[in-house]
Design a protein around this motif. Structure first.
Motif, PDB file in Angstrom:
ATOM      1  N   THR A  16      -4.152 -14.889   0.395  1.00 34.28           N
ATOM      2  CA  THR A  16      -3.938 -14.531   1.790  1.00 34.28           C
ATOM      3  C   THR A  16      -3.265 -15.693   2.510  1.00 34.28           C
ATOM      4  O   THR A  16      -3.413 -16.850   2.112  1.00 34.28           O
ATOM      5  N   ILE A  17      -2.512 -15.352   3.537  1.00 37.77           N
ATOM      6  CA  ILE A  17      -1.923 -16.354   4.426  1.00 37.77           C
ATOM      7  C   ILE A  17      -2.456 -16.047   5.816  1.00 37.77           C
ATOM      8  O   ILE A  17      -2.158 -14.995   6.372  1.00 37.77           O
ATOM      9  N   LEU A  36       4.351 -18.103  -9.122  1.00 40.56           N
ATOM     10  CA  LEU A  36       3.213 -18.580  -9.907  1.00 40.56           C
ATOM     11  C   LEU A  36       2.406 -17.445 -10.549  1.00 40.56           C
ATOM     12  O   LEU A  36       1.430 -17.699 -11.238  1.00 40.56           O
ATOM     13  N   GLY A  37       2.792 -16.204 -10.290  1.00 39.79           N
ATOM     14  CA  GLY A  37       2.158 -15.083 -10.965  1.00 39.79           C
ATOM     15  C   GLY A  37       1.094 -14.337 -10.181  1.00 39.79           C
ATOM     16  O   GLY A  37       0.390 -13.498 -10.753  1.00 39.79           O
ATOM     17  N   SER A  38       0.964 -14.619  -8.901  1.00 36.78           N
ATOM     18  CA  SER A  38       0.000 -13.844  -8.108  1.00 36.78           C
ATOM     19  C   SER A  38       0.433 -12.391  -8.053  1.00 36.78           C
ATOM     20  O   SER A  38       1.620 -12.079  -7.985  1.00 36.78           O
ATOM     21  N   GLU A  39      -0.552 -11.517  -8.063  1.00 37.12           N
ATOM     22  CA  GLU A  39      -0.298 -10.077  -8.017  1.00 37.12           C
ATOM     23  C   GLU A  39       0.088  -9.613  -6.614  1.00 37.12           C
ATOM     24  O   GLU A  39       0.903  -8.719  -6.462  1.00 37.12           O
ATOM     25  N   GLY A  40      -0.542 -10.220  -5.584  1.00 33.98           N
ATOM     26  CA  GLY A  40      -0.268  -9.754  -4.229  1.00 33.98           C
ATOM     27  C   GLY A  40      -0.642 -10.769  -3.185  1.00 33.98           C
ATOM     28  O   GLY A  40      -1.269 -11.798  -3.460  1.00 33.98           O
ATOM     29  N   VAL A  41      -0.235 -10.463  -1.973  1.00 36.41           N
ATOM     30  CA  VAL A  41      -0.595 -11.245  -0.794  1.00 36.41           C
ATOM     31  C   VAL A  41      -1.170 -10.283   0.235  1.00 36.41           C
ATOM     32  O   VAL A  41      -0.695  -9.157   0.379  1.00 36.41           O
ATOM     33  N   GLU A  61      11.928 -10.810   0.910  1.00 31.75           N
ATOM     34  CA  GLU A  61      11.829 -12.178   0.397  1.00 31.75           C
ATOM     35  C   GLU A  61      11.192 -12.241  -0.987  1.00 31.75           C
ATOM     36  O   GLU A  61      11.196 -13.289  -1.624  1.00 31.75           O
ATOM     37  N   THR A  62      10.608 -11.131  -1.445  1.00 26.22           N
ATOM     38  CA  THR A  62       9.897 -11.072  -2.717  1.00 26.22           C
ATOM     39  C   THR A  62      10.365  -9.848  -3.487  1.00 26.22           C
ATOM     40  O   THR A  62      10.995  -8.951  -2.919  1.00 26.22           O
ATOM     41  N   THR A  63      10.027  -9.804  -4.768  1.00 22.92           N
ATOM     42  CA  THR A  63      10.466  -8.657  -5.571  1.00 22.92           C
ATOM     43  C   THR A  63       9.335  -7.929  -6.282  1.00 22.92           C
ATOM     44  O   THR A  63       9.449  -6.741  -6.555  1.00 22.92           O
ATOM     45  N   THR A  64       8.250  -8.640  -6.608  1.00 26.03           N
ATOM     46  CA  THR A  64       7.164  -8.011  -7.362  1.00 26.03           C
ATOM     47  C   THR A  64       5.822  -8.094  -6.650  1.00 26.03           C
ATOM     48  O   THR A  64       4.896  -7.366  -7.003  1.00 26.03           O
ATOM     49  N   LEU A  65       5.692  -8.962  -5.692  1.00 26.52           N
ATOM     50  CA  LEU A  65       4.429  -9.218  -5.015  1.00 26.52           C
ATOM     51  C   LEU A  65       3.969  -7.988  -4.245  1.00 26.52           C
ATOM     52  O   LEU A  65       4.738  -7.424  -3.454  1.00 26.52           O
ATOM     53  N   LEU A  66       2.728  -7.533  -4.498  1.00 27.01           N
ATOM     54  CA  LEU A  66       2.158  -6.463  -3.684  1.00 27.01           C
ATOM     55  C   LEU A  66       1.923  -7.007  -2.284  1.00 27.01           C
ATOM     56  O   LEU A  66       1.521  -8.163  -2.115  1.00 27.01           O
ATOM     57  N   LEU A  67       2.172  -6.189  -1.277  1.00 25.14           N
ATOM     58  CA  LEU A  67       2.129  -6.621   0.112  1.00 25.14           C
ATOM     59  C   LEU A  67       1.047  -5.844   0.848  1.00 25.14           C
ATOM     60  O   LEU A  67       1.209  -4.667   1.160  1.00 25.14           O
TER      61      LEU A  67
END
Length: 171
Positions: A16-17, A36-41, A61-67
């Motif tokens: 989380t941010i 770094l391989g995190s699944e999501g934010v 800004e991202t391509t694979t990160l779950l949002l």
């Protein structure tokens, strides 16, 4: 009742941010988490950035990160506005959005209102005019056992906070 049966659900680590950072720092953290391989934010509605608008920005800004929104309180948006914003994030991200919602605080009848809120969001997200790459998973924030049960009944997932490993196992 879950709308996303059979669809990919996160199975790795997310972060989380929460801090009110400048946009350049914010996006750098998200991109680094993805690298770094995190699944999501998951972004909370902290009063500094609009969570769902920020997720739309991070989609570019991202391509694979779950949002994920982690979480928006139901009092901050009508179900219609929450659904429209979630649909925008889902479309812009290519299907990487998780809509996290919560009561926004304990109050008499809050879980009944949350049930109705989730059901109304699902009605809006079921609009055939939407061009979504996948259904939007709706997760419920749950601090207590009744909220966990509600998540099991009407949501696609649950967001736990301030938990011991034992509580997570029970949930």
């Amino acid at each position: 009742m879950p709308a996303v049966d059979g669809l990919r659900q996160p199975s790795g680590t997310a972060f989380t941010i929460r801090d009110p950072l400048p946009w350049a720092d914010f996006t750098e953290i998200a991109r680094e988490g993805e690298r770094l391989g995190s699944e999501g934010v998951f972004l909370p509605e902290t009063g500094v950035h609009d969570t769902l608008a920020t997720l739309v920005g991070l989609a570019g800004e991202t391509t694979t990160l779950l949002l994920g929104s982690g979480v928006i309180p139901m009092r901050s948006r009508t179900p219609e506005l929450a659904a429209m914003a979630a649909a925008t994030v889902q479309e812009r991200s290519g299907g990487r959005h998780i809509l996290g919602v919560g009561t926004g605080g304990a109050a008499a009848g809050a879980l009944d209102r949350l049930r109705a809120y989730v059901e109304e969001i699902r009605r809006w997200l079921g609009d055939t005019r939407l061009h979504l790459p996948a259904p939007v998973p709706v997760w419920i924030a749950a601090l207590g056992p009744r909220a966990v049960r509600l998540a099991g009944e009407v949501a696609d997932g649950v967001i736990l906070n301030w938990c011991t490993p034992e509580r997570v196992a029970r949930a």
